[in-house]
Design an enzyme around this catalytic site. Structure first.
Site, PDB file in Angstrom:
ATOM      1  N   GLY A  44       2.314   2.855  -3.221  1.00 44.17           N
ATOM      2  CA  GLY A  44       1.496   3.748  -4.043  1.00 44.17           C
ATOM      3  C   GLY A  44       0.960   4.943  -3.268  1.00 44.17           C
ATOM      4  CG  HIS A  45      -1.886   6.319   0.119  1.00 46.83           C
ATOM      5  ND1 HIS A  45      -1.668   6.847   1.372  1.00 46.83           N
ATOM      6  CD2 HIS A  45      -2.998   6.926  -0.340  1.00 46.83           C
ATOM      7  CE1 HIS A  45      -2.619   7.715   1.673  1.00 46.83           C
ATOM      8  NE2 HIS A  45      -3.442   7.798   0.654  1.00 46.83           N
ATOM      9  CG  PHE A  46       0.981   9.587  -1.510  1.00 47.40           C
ATOM     10  CD1 PHE A  46       0.080   9.592  -2.593  1.00 47.40           C
ATOM     11  CD2 PHE A  46       0.524   9.980  -0.273  1.00 47.40           C
ATOM     12  CE1 PHE A  46      -1.231  10.018  -2.407  1.00 47.40           C
ATOM     13  CE2 PHE A  46      -0.785  10.391  -0.091  1.00 47.40           C
ATOM     14  CZ  PHE A  46      -1.672  10.411  -1.151  1.00 47.40           C
TER      15      PHE A  46
ATOM     16  CB  ILE B 138      -0.938  -0.012   1.218  1.00 48.44           C
ATOM     17  CG1 ILE B 138      -2.046  -1.048   1.002  1.00 48.44           C
ATOM     18  CG2 ILE B 138      -1.545   1.371   1.477  1.00 48.44           C
ATOM     19  CD1 ILE B 138      -2.942  -1.257   2.199  1.00 48.44           C
TER      20      ILE B 138
END
Lengths: 93, 157
Positions: free
Chosen positions: B37-39, B34
């Site tokens: 991608g975030h972030f 996670i």
């Protein structure tokens, strides 16, 4: 002091963004006003708080599903107001 | 926190059905896809997962209040506020207070703090329904035991 119906109608208008003057004692909350079950949870919450009661939604739903009652008995607003008055009276008894 | 299983609560710290409140702990993992991608280069626990963490904490309270006979499902989130970033490895203290026990639904005020500092809060509405099957009911009890649900609460369920 406003009537039970007025209190309910004001709650519905505010919760569901429905024009207050379109809500009448003869309105069916589901069929006429298009209130869905999630919005009705918000309405039930506001009614529970306003009147200090616990609307027996599960019991009513079961009765309708079992064919022992019609939705009109509980969800036409003047009938809903009568049920609320009964619950308030029972609480004070 | 088992993000891959969407099981966000590590441990029940305290639960009081008399006071209608619960406290849990949830530690954000240090590694998760996670965060890729975030972030990228700035890993943050997504706000929706903070809400889910509060919902699961509220859910345990409601399930316990229903003697593990019925399940709580998130129905509405109101007034959610995210006051600061949550990063990998941080330990979150989660609390929920049952503010209304309705017919087939419950309302909680839930919040998360880290080191005593408010992180986020929201008002949650949960529907209360029968377990859809026995398997889910048993799995919930297994999970309850894993997160340290008080024995007496499970024994009475």
């Amino acid at each position: 002091m406003s009537s039970t119906f007025d209190t309910i109608a004001n709650i519905i208008a505010e919760t569901c963004d429905i024009p207050r003057d379109s809500i009448t004692p003869e309105s069916h909350a589901i069929n006429d006003l298009g209130i869905d079950s999630l919005d009705f949870l918000d309405i039930a919450f506001a009614i529970d708080k306003a009147f200090g009661i616990k609307l027996p939604l599960e019991q009513w739903t079961q009765e309708v599903n079992d064919g022992k009652a019609t939705t009109e008995q509980y969800f036409v607003l003047n009938n809903l107001a009568a049920r609320i008055d009964e619950l308030v009276a029972a609480k004070g008894a | 926190m088992r993000l891959e299983y969407f099981q966000l609560i590590d441990r029940i710290v305290d639960i009081s059905l008399a006071d209608r409140k619960i406290s849990t702990v949830a530690t954000v993992p240090t590694v998760s896809t996670i965060f890729e991608g975030h972030f990228p280069g700035h890993p943050l626990m997504p706000g929706v997962l903070l809400i889910e963490t509060m919902a699961q904490t509220s859910g345990w309270l409601v399930v316990a209040a229903n003697s593990f006979e019925r399940m709580a499902f998130l129905a509405a989130v109101k007034g959610a506020k995210f006051r600061t970033f949550v990063t990998p490895g941080q330990v979150m203290s989660v609390t929920a207070q049952l503010t209304h026990d309705g017919s087939g639904y419950a309302v909680t005020e839930a919040s998360i703090a880290i080191d005593g500092k408010a992180v986020c809060d929201a008002t949650l509405t949960l529907r209360i329904l029968k377990f859809p099957n026995e398997e889910m009911k048993l799995k919930m009890r297994e999970t309850a035991a894993r997160v340290g649900f008080p024995g007496e609460a499970l024994a009475n369920a």
